[in-house]
Enzyme design. Structure first.
Site, PDB file in Angstrom:
ATOM      1  N   HIS A 129      -0.963   5.709   6.835  1.00 31.63           N
ATOM      2  CA  HIS A 129      -0.408   5.681   5.485  1.00 31.63           C
ATOM      3  C   HIS A 129      -0.085   7.108   5.041  1.00 31.63           C
ATOM      4  O   HIS A 129      -0.683   8.074   5.542  1.00 31.63           O
ATOM      5  CB  HIS A 129      -1.387   5.042   4.494  1.00 31.63           C
ATOM      6  CG  HIS A 129      -1.449   3.549   4.573  1.00 31.63           C
ATOM      7  ND1 HIS A 129      -2.191   2.893   5.519  1.00 31.63           N
ATOM      8  CD2 HIS A 129      -0.839   2.583   3.834  1.00 31.63           C
ATOM      9  CE1 HIS A 129      -2.051   1.586   5.364  1.00 31.63           C
ATOM     10  NE2 HIS A 129      -1.235   1.372   4.354  1.00 31.63           N
ATOM     11  N   SER A 170       0.799  -1.227   0.000  1.00 35.13           N
ATOM     12  CA  SER A 170       0.000   0.000   0.000  1.00 35.13           C
ATOM     13  C   SER A 170       0.828   1.272   0.000  1.00 35.13           C
ATOM     14  O   SER A 170       0.365   2.318  -0.460  1.00 35.13           O
ATOM     15  CB  SER A 170      -0.934   0.001   1.212  1.00 35.13           C
ATOM     16  OG  SER A 170      -0.210  -0.214   2.409  1.00 35.13           O
TER      17      SER A 170
END
Length: 268
Positions: free
Chosen positions: A250, A44
């Site tokens: 993230h 990711s």
């Protein structure tokens, strides 16, 4: 006096020649990456989860047009660009479903992998929801995995990349530290934040070693993310996001363009 001037003149000529040669070599390497194919592999952090602007056809892989591979390809126009990085990917997923585009014509490969193998999501869940001691215990388990199991898993991936794309320059991207320490910050305790940062350093050290052993380049993003960690006031990382759990911890779009892209562009 004349001798000193002559020596200085010769020194300046040699320096200029050295700089010119270095510039030519850098330009040549950059041109090779542009004229050859570029394949972006990984998890990711490479697909761009957290950056938004997801490509519809990528489905649950959540590949973003604001992810560093897409930004680099847009700026350099490689002869081909294949973006196979996928949210949630582990080393086994890279081997099973991401290596298809690699060929002898591939000149550049990027990859971030290993965080999910080491249990990144479970570490963060444990540290957010449970006690300091539970957090430290879970991190110790992750570190033990990084020592005992992850190196062999990385070797499989790196060897497969070399076998399929023997001429490629391979860049392994690491992970940032998550928290700015020494400042007042709501949420996790200082003990947890320190331990989580230490775990990121531990994983990066392992990735850097395996990359070096395979002749790959390691891209250390901890430098560019310094000052932009969670709790910094100018974070390039999402903290816990209950509206979009997958984006938690993230990089934001700014983290991709300001944290990952400069590091990758500097060594690609």
């Amino acid at each position: 006096m004349r001798r000193s001037r002559f020596t200085a003149y010769v020194t300046s000529l040699l320096l200029a020649a050295g700089l010119a040669l270095t510039g030519a070599m850098t330009a040549q390497a950059s041109q090779l990456a542009v004229t050859g194919g570029y394949v972006a592999l990984g998890d990711s952090y490479s697909s761009g989860v957290g950056a938004g602007s997801y490509i519809g056809s990528s489905g649950s892989c959540d590949r973003s047009t604001k992810a560093y591979p897409y930004l680099w390809a847009a700026a350099h126009s490689p002869s081909t660009f294949d973006f196979t990085a996928c949210s949630g990917a582990r080393t086994g997923d890279v081997l099973a479903s991401q290596l298809g585009p690699l060929t002898s014509a591939t000149s550049l490969v990027s990859i971030s992998i290993g965080g999910n193998d080491a249990g990144f999501a479970d570490v963060m869940t444990t540290c957010v929801l449970q006690s300091d001691s539970s957090c430290l215990t879970r991190i110790a388990t992750a570190k033990a995995y990084v020592d005992s199991t992850l190196p062999a898993q990385l070797d499989k991936v790196y060897s497969a990349i070399s076998a399929k794309a023997p001429a490629a320059h391979v860049v392994v991207l690491g992970y940032p530290r998550f928290y700015k320490l020494g400042t007042t910050c709501l949420g996790l305790s200082a003990t947890k934040r320190t331990a989580i940062n230490g775990a990121a350093d531990y994983l990066d050290a392992a990735l850097a070693k395996r990359a070096a052993d395979h002749g790959f380049t390691f891209g250390d993003v901890r430098t560019t993310f310094t000052g932009h960690e969670i709790c910094s006031g100018s974070s390039w990382l999402h903290s816990l996001n209950l509206l979009s759990i997958t984006e938690s911890y993230h990089p934001t779009a700014a983290g991709q363009s300001g944290g990952y892209l400069p590091v990758f562009a500097g060594v690609a």
